[in-house]
Design a protein around this motif. Sequence first.
Motif, PDB file in Angstrom:
ATOM      1  N   ALA A 151     -15.358   5.523  -0.224  1.00  0.00           N
ATOM      2  CA  ALA A 151     -15.093   4.249  -0.897  1.00  0.00           C
ATOM      3  C   ALA A 151     -13.786   3.642  -0.391  1.00  0.00           C
ATOM      4  N   PRO A 152     -13.843   2.904   0.726  1.00  0.00           N
ATOM      5  CA  PRO A 152     -12.612   2.312   1.266  1.00  0.00           C
ATOM      6  C   PRO A 152     -12.138   1.123   0.428  1.00  0.00           C
ATOM      7  N   GLY A 153     -10.841   0.917   0.463  1.00  0.00           N
ATOM      8  CA  GLY A 153     -10.288  -0.317  -0.057  1.00  0.00           C
ATOM      9  C   GLY A 153     -10.302  -1.376   1.038  1.00  0.00           C
ATOM     10  N   LEU A 154      -9.439  -2.346   0.909  1.00  0.00           N
ATOM     11  CA  LEU A 154      -9.343  -3.406   1.912  1.00  0.00           C
ATOM     12  C   LEU A 154      -9.051  -2.792   3.280  1.00  0.00           C
ATOM     13  N   THR A 155      -9.905  -3.098   4.248  1.00  0.00           N
ATOM     14  CA  THR A 155      -9.786  -2.518   5.583  1.00  0.00           C
ATOM     15  C   THR A 155      -9.690  -3.629   6.618  1.00  0.00           C
ATOM     16  N   ASP A 156      -8.832  -3.452   7.587  1.00  0.00           N
ATOM     17  CA  ASP A 156      -8.553  -4.496   8.579  1.00  0.00           C
ATOM     18  C   ASP A 156      -9.699  -4.582   9.587  1.00  0.00           C
ATOM     19  N   THR A 157     -10.746  -5.299   9.217  1.00  0.00           N
ATOM     20  CA  THR A 157     -11.929  -5.481  10.053  1.00  0.00           C
ATOM     21  C   THR A 157     -12.165  -6.971  10.265  1.00  0.00           C
ATOM     22  N   MET A 169      -5.288 -15.516   0.240  1.00  0.00           N
ATOM     23  CA  MET A 169      -5.814 -14.589  -0.762  1.00  0.00           C
ATOM     24  C   MET A 169      -5.852 -13.170  -0.197  1.00  0.00           C
ATOM     25  N   VAL A 170      -6.232 -13.043   1.096  1.00  0.00           N
ATOM     26  CA  VAL A 170      -6.261 -11.724   1.734  1.00  0.00           C
ATOM     27  C   VAL A 170      -4.871 -11.111   1.740  1.00  0.00           C
ATOM     28  N   GLU A 171      -3.870 -11.911   2.084  1.00  0.00           N
ATOM     29  CA  GLU A 171      -2.498 -11.409   2.093  1.00  0.00           C
ATOM     30  C   GLU A 171      -2.048 -11.006   0.690  1.00  0.00           C
ATOM     31  N   GLU A 172      -2.502 -11.755  -0.297  1.00  0.00           N
ATOM     32  CA  GLU A 172      -2.178 -11.401  -1.686  1.00  0.00           C
ATOM     33  C   GLU A 172      -2.788 -10.054  -2.048  1.00  0.00           C
ATOM     34  N   LEU A 173      -4.025  -9.830  -1.593  1.00  0.00           N
ATOM     35  CA  LEU A 173      -4.684  -8.550  -1.833  1.00  0.00           C
ATOM     36  C   LEU A 173      -3.925  -7.415  -1.151  1.00  0.00           C
ATOM     37  N   ILE A 174      -3.499  -7.666   0.083  1.00  0.00           N
ATOM     38  CA  ILE A 174      -2.745  -6.641   0.817  1.00  0.00           C
ATOM     39  C   ILE A 174      -1.452  -6.300   0.071  1.00  0.00           C
ATOM     40  N   PRO A 178      -0.385  -0.544  -3.103  1.00  0.00           N
ATOM     41  CA  PRO A 178       0.907   0.153  -3.124  1.00  0.00           C
ATOM     42  C   PRO A 178       1.455   0.452  -1.737  1.00  0.00           C
ATOM     43  N   MET A 179       0.591   0.724  -0.749  1.00  0.00           N
ATOM     44  CA  MET A 179       1.063   0.994   0.611  1.00  0.00           C
ATOM     45  C   MET A 179       1.368  -0.282   1.391  1.00  0.00           C
ATOM     46  N   LYS A 180       1.093  -1.442   0.780  1.00  0.00           N
ATOM     47  CA  LYS A 180       1.439  -2.745   1.349  1.00  0.00           C
ATOM     48  C   LYS A 180       0.765  -3.025   2.695  1.00  0.00           C
ATOM     49  N   ARG A 181      -0.416  -2.528   2.885  1.00  0.00           N
ATOM     50  CA  ARG A 181      -1.186  -2.840   4.086  1.00  0.00           C
ATOM     51  C   ARG A 181      -2.648  -2.515   3.842  1.00  0.00           C
ATOM     52  N   ALA A 182      -3.494  -3.059   4.697  1.00  0.00           N
ATOM     53  CA  ALA A 182      -4.910  -2.706   4.657  1.00  0.00           C
ATOM     54  C   ALA A 182      -5.115  -1.374   5.373  1.00  0.00           C
ATOM     55  N   ALA A 183      -6.223  -0.729   5.082  1.00  0.00           N
ATOM     56  CA  ALA A 183      -6.554   0.507   5.802  1.00  0.00           C
ATOM     57  C   ALA A 183      -6.887   0.181   7.252  1.00  0.00           C
ATOM     58  N   ARG A 184      -6.559   1.096   8.138  1.00  0.00           N
ATOM     59  CA  ARG A 184      -6.977   0.967   9.535  1.00  0.00           C
ATOM     60  C   ARG A 184      -8.376   1.567   9.676  1.00  0.00           C
ATOM     61  N   PRO A 185      -9.250   0.942  10.458  1.00  0.00           N
ATOM     62  CA  PRO A 185     -10.611   1.479  10.603  1.00  0.00           C
ATOM     63  C   PRO A 185     -10.642   2.943  11.001  1.00  0.00           C
ATOM     64  N   GLU A 186      -9.718   3.363  11.863  1.00  0.00           N
ATOM     65  CA  GLU A 186      -9.738   4.755  12.316  1.00  0.00           C
ATOM     66  C   GLU A 186      -9.388   5.728  11.192  1.00  0.00           C
ATOM     67  N   GLU A 187      -8.643   5.265  10.198  1.00  0.00           N
ATOM     68  CA  GLU A 187      -8.327   6.137   9.065  1.00  0.00           C
ATOM     69  C   GLU A 187      -9.580   6.426   8.240  1.00  0.00           C
ATOM     70  N   VAL A 188     -10.389   5.411   8.053  1.00  0.00           N
ATOM     71  CA  VAL A 188     -11.652   5.598   7.342  1.00  0.00           C
ATOM     72  C   VAL A 188     -12.599   6.453   8.180  1.00  0.00           C
ATOM     73  N   ALA A 189     -12.612   6.197   9.483  1.00  0.00           N
ATOM     74  CA  ALA A 189     -13.504   6.936  10.383  1.00  0.00           C
ATOM     75  C   ALA A 189     -13.192   8.434  10.372  1.00  0.00           C
ATOM     76  N   ILE A 214      -4.560   1.630  -4.579  1.00  0.00           N
ATOM     77  CA  ILE A 214      -4.756   0.424  -5.387  1.00  0.00           C
ATOM     78  C   ILE A 214      -5.479   0.696  -6.700  1.00  0.00           C
ATOM     79  N   THR A 215      -6.235   1.794  -6.769  1.00  0.00           N
ATOM     80  CA  THR A 215      -6.965   2.086  -8.007  1.00  0.00           C
ATOM     81  C   THR A 215      -6.217   3.039  -8.923  1.00  0.00           C
ATOM     82  N   ILE A 216      -4.983   3.397  -8.555  1.00  0.00           N
ATOM     83  CA  ILE A 216      -4.196   4.314  -9.414  1.00  0.00           C
ATOM     84  C   ILE A 216      -3.913   3.648 -10.758  1.00  0.00           C
TER      85      ILE A 216
END
Length: 216
Positions: A151-157, A169-174, A178-189, A214-216
């Motif tokens: 279950a990924p969060g916002l991912t930079d795709t 809005m995307v920047e607001e989501l980022i 808490p980590m202040k960035r989107a997930a990298r695709p390779e991290e999910v992979a 983000i779901t904490i």
Amino acid sequence: MDSIGKTYIVTGGFDVSSREQISTAFEAISLQSPDIHGLVNSAGIAPETLDNLGLPEEDDIFKRIMDVNLYGTWNAGTAYLKHLCTRYPEIIQDEKNREGLGSIVNLTSESVIRADPDMASCNTSKHAVVGLTKSWAKDFVRRGVRVNCVAPGLTDTPMVRNENLDQAMVEELINSVPMKRAARPEEVAELIVFLLSERPFYMTGQVIPIEGGITI
């Protein structure tokens, strides 16, 4: 090929919502590599715009998203499970040796933990994928197949960088992560590859968030 000597084939270019196209793809893959030990259901779509003026999404949008996100997962997953059950009947009937026959990883999103606003179609489809994951995990564990969900969060795709989306809005989501960035695709992979491997042998039916807190 991974450290345990199994080969994974990456394929695409077809519509997962089409049972016919899925069947054709599996036939082509099985000719190239009859021993298919893992499947990742990662195809997914979202509304191109969230500007719905406060109204429910249109029926055709809801249906299309369900067709891809849920029925696409169903189509590919059932094709794979049928392939395993018909190709390895002697293993499936052998309780001592069938463990580790196959692994399915379904992609959902952090919206199954915390529903995203104005995204009823996506939220519904992703929750349904969790239900399907748990059902398959229980039904096929005795046949040597593990089924888990990432279950990924916002991912930079490219989907996130779609020009039709409000990038402010995307920047607001980022910034809300808490980590202040989107997930990298390779991290999910990397998490997906771990679940495909034989290392988490005792794990099935689980939903694993990777969402920067983000779901904490």
